[in-house]
Design a protein around this motif. Sequence first.
Motif, PDB file in Angstrom:
ATOM      1  N   SER A 129       7.923  -8.822  -3.595  1.00  0.00           N
ATOM      2  CA  SER A 129       7.182  -7.381  -3.931  1.00  0.00           C
ATOM      3  C   SER A 129       6.562  -6.809  -2.905  1.00  0.00           C
ATOM      4  CB  SER A 129       6.411  -7.546  -5.248  1.00  0.00           C
ATOM      5  OG  SER A 129       5.491  -6.380  -5.527  1.00  0.00           O
TER       6      SER A 129
ATOM      7  N   LEU B 133       4.658  -4.632  -3.136  1.00  0.00           N
ATOM      8  CA  LEU B 133       3.355  -4.064  -3.956  1.00  0.00           C
ATOM      9  C   LEU B 133       2.154  -5.264  -3.894  1.00  0.00           C
ATOM     10  CD1 LEU B 133       4.643  -2.354  -7.016  1.00  0.00           C
ATOM     11  CD2 LEU B 133       4.182  -1.099  -4.943  1.00  0.00           C
ATOM     12  N   SER B 134       0.966  -4.700  -3.646  1.00  0.00           N
ATOM     13  CA  SER B 134      -0.326  -5.346  -3.817  1.00  0.00           C
ATOM     14  C   SER B 134      -0.964  -5.579  -5.082  1.00  0.00           C
ATOM     15  CB  SER B 134      -1.210  -5.330  -2.611  1.00  0.00           C
ATOM     16  OG  SER B 134      -2.391  -5.965  -2.703  1.00  0.00           O
ATOM     17  N   PHE B 135      -1.046  -6.859  -5.792  1.00  0.00           N
ATOM     18  CA  PHE B 135      -1.538  -6.889  -7.044  1.00  0.00           C
ATOM     19  C   PHE B 135      -3.017  -7.478  -6.940  1.00  0.00           C
ATOM     20  CE2 PHE B 135       2.887  -6.503  -7.814  1.00  0.00           C
ATOM     21  CZ  PHE B 135       2.898  -5.669  -8.882  1.00  0.00           C
ATOM     22  N   THR B 136      -3.513  -7.366  -5.720  1.00  0.00           N
ATOM     23  CA  THR B 136      -4.718  -7.884  -5.487  1.00  0.00           C
ATOM     24  C   THR B 136      -5.962  -7.288  -6.309  1.00  0.00           C
ATOM     25  OG1 THR B 136      -4.475  -8.401  -3.317  1.00  0.00           O
ATOM     26  CG2 THR B 136      -6.811  -8.417  -4.050  1.00  0.00           C
ATOM     27  N   SER B 137      -5.693  -6.051  -6.809  1.00  0.00           N
ATOM     28  CA  SER B 137      -6.693  -5.321  -7.307  1.00  0.00           C
ATOM     29  C   SER B 137      -5.885  -3.909  -7.891  1.00  0.00           C
ATOM     30  CB  SER B 137      -7.922  -4.695  -6.599  1.00  0.00           C
ATOM     31  OG  SER B 137      -7.807  -3.877  -5.736  1.00  0.00           O
TER      32      SER B 137
ATOM     33  N   SER C 271      -5.589  -1.686  -4.780  1.00  0.00           N
ATOM     34  CA  SER C 271      -4.719  -2.024  -4.041  1.00  0.00           C
ATOM     35  C   SER C 271      -3.207  -1.825  -4.483  1.00  0.00           C
ATOM     36  CB  SER C 271      -4.756  -3.712  -3.403  1.00  0.00           C
ATOM     37  OG  SER C 271      -4.631  -4.278  -4.608  1.00  0.00           O
ATOM     38  N   LEU C 272      -3.217  -1.711  -5.620  1.00  0.00           N
ATOM     39  CA  LEU C 272      -1.823  -1.682  -6.156  1.00  0.00           C
ATOM     40  C   LEU C 272      -1.289  -0.048  -5.993  1.00  0.00           C
ATOM     41  CD1 LEU C 272       0.044  -0.434  -8.906  1.00  0.00           C
ATOM     42  CD2 LEU C 272       0.804  -2.414  -7.773  1.00  0.00           C
TER      43      LEU C 272
ATOM     44  N   SER D 132      -0.395   0.686  -2.482  1.00  0.00           N
ATOM     45  CA  SER D 132       0.869   0.055  -1.730  1.00  0.00           C
ATOM     46  C   SER D 132       1.961   0.670  -2.607  1.00  0.00           C
ATOM     47  CB  SER D 132       0.835  -1.561  -2.231  1.00  0.00           C
ATOM     48  OG  SER D 132       0.955  -1.658  -3.734  1.00  0.00           O
TER      49      SER D 132
ATOM     50  N   GLN E 240       2.214   3.952  -0.380  1.00  0.00           N
ATOM     51  CA  GLN E 240       2.258   3.937   0.953  1.00  0.00           C
ATOM     52  C   GLN E 240       3.527   4.432   1.680  1.00  0.00           C
ATOM     53  OE1 GLN E 240       4.569   1.916   2.800  1.00  0.00           O
ATOM     54  NE2 GLN E 240       5.661   1.411   0.844  1.00  0.00           N
TER      55      GLN E 240
ATOM     56  N   LYS F 256      -2.094  -2.624 -13.991  1.00  0.00           N
ATOM     57  CA  LYS F 256      -3.018  -2.647 -13.267  1.00  0.00           C
ATOM     58  C   LYS F 256      -3.376  -1.021 -12.924  1.00  0.00           C
ATOM     59  CE  LYS F 256      -4.148  -6.139 -10.674  1.00  0.00           C
ATOM     60  NZ  LYS F 256      -4.279  -7.065 -11.643  1.00  0.00           N
TER      61      LYS F 256
END
Length: 472
Positions: free
Chosen positions: A34, A36-40, A43-44, A47, A50, A156
């Motif tokens: 992925s 995509l960033s699922f950190t927060s 961030s989702l 990403s 982007q 998210k």
Amino acid sequence: MPKKNKSTVTKRRSSSDEQLPVKQSREEAGDAPSPLSFTSPASLFESLIQPMGVEQFFKEFWEKKPLHLQRSNPSTVSYYPSLFRLSDLQSLCSQGLQYYRDVNVVCCINGKKKVLTKDGQVKHGVLMKNLFQNKATCQFHQPQRFKDELWRIQEKLECFFGALVGSNVYITPQESQGLPAHYDDVEVFILQLEGRKRWRLYTPTVPLAAEYSVVSQEQLGIPTHDIMLEEGDLLYLPRGTIHQANTPAGVNHSTHLTLSTYQKMSWGDLLLDTFPSVLFDSSRNDVSLREGMCRRLLLGNCEGQDASKRLAVSLRSLADGLDSGMLQVRSTHMKRDFIMNRLPPHGIQEQLLTPSGRIPALEDTVVLKFKDHMLITVEPSQERTDEATELVVFVLHSLRNQREKHMMGEGGDEEEEQDTSSGVQFPLSHLQALLQLQQAEQLEVAQLQLPTTEAKLSLVLALWSESLLHVL
């Protein structure tokens, strides 16, 4: 984005509930890494859009104008089809899909929408015949109910926006168009998953529209944008943007996903929600608001007074109270609608809904869990007594919401709905202590702003019993 038929609360699952088929496993998430960033939640979203920056997006595009992000990077192009692809339909059709509830079959002929959907269970062979022989579009409703990666993304995004996020998938064969030109009442993010699709956009006739509407070909005018979406591309459309899309020749089919949000989330909607509580609070202390209106007003003949001027004076007084901070804005229905109808936390297991760990004691340090999935409201007590109505505090959460019913407009048993809609109720005197817990990273039980040890322990025990609090 389908909206609930009424502002209801998702009920707790019982053994007698009719169940949707078992949801699809996360095999789709393993197809490609992925991007995509699922950190927060932040961030989702960052990403997702982007290389556009979040600050630039909200300053220049959000609710203002469309945005087309062309992205040919291999990670995005290979990941997008894993969210939903044409070949997924065969396995999904074996899980008891129903027309209208799960799937619509439509096509656009001479600017008019033609519905080919029939009642009953969706058969894969018939669906493929409609797609490729009848040149129809398959509209799959709320695929996050079946696709784990979409559940992960939309949960998210609901945290990021603080609003419901729905989705639909559209599969359209070449040289075909599914829907006529129209505009929506939601902010839409379109992800091109397979093939390509041509989008023509037109000047809004109703900027930031509050309802869906088809637009006739005669009203369209010249397109402001003519865009070919390729695999991996994203297109953002503010609500009210008139658009139509078709799959060009030479492409077997197009698959795109729409992520939709901010339905009925305007300042006007908030005013409709908060005004009754503002008026209720003010009328307790302002006797002029409790005075009877002039005789015969309802008959259209108010004797001796100008009703409009009298109301204008009262509204100015309310505005002054809000501006000075004497009156508080309390959203009730919008908060309840959001928290009770949103997705539960991604991947939440049944055992997480059972209290575990040590029961909190006065000397313990505690922390709230699932902060993005709970909220605090202040509203009139639902208890019926002969005494004046009093305000109480509710802690509402989405831990027991049912993913399978997300955005499907399904009501339920009134008794069970009332049980969950009440949430956890506390006296108004507990509000500051609850805000302490909500705002702190961690907190000692003894530090809660409550007058007695009993009150402090009662509060944390109630939250612990709802799996909302953990003892460190």
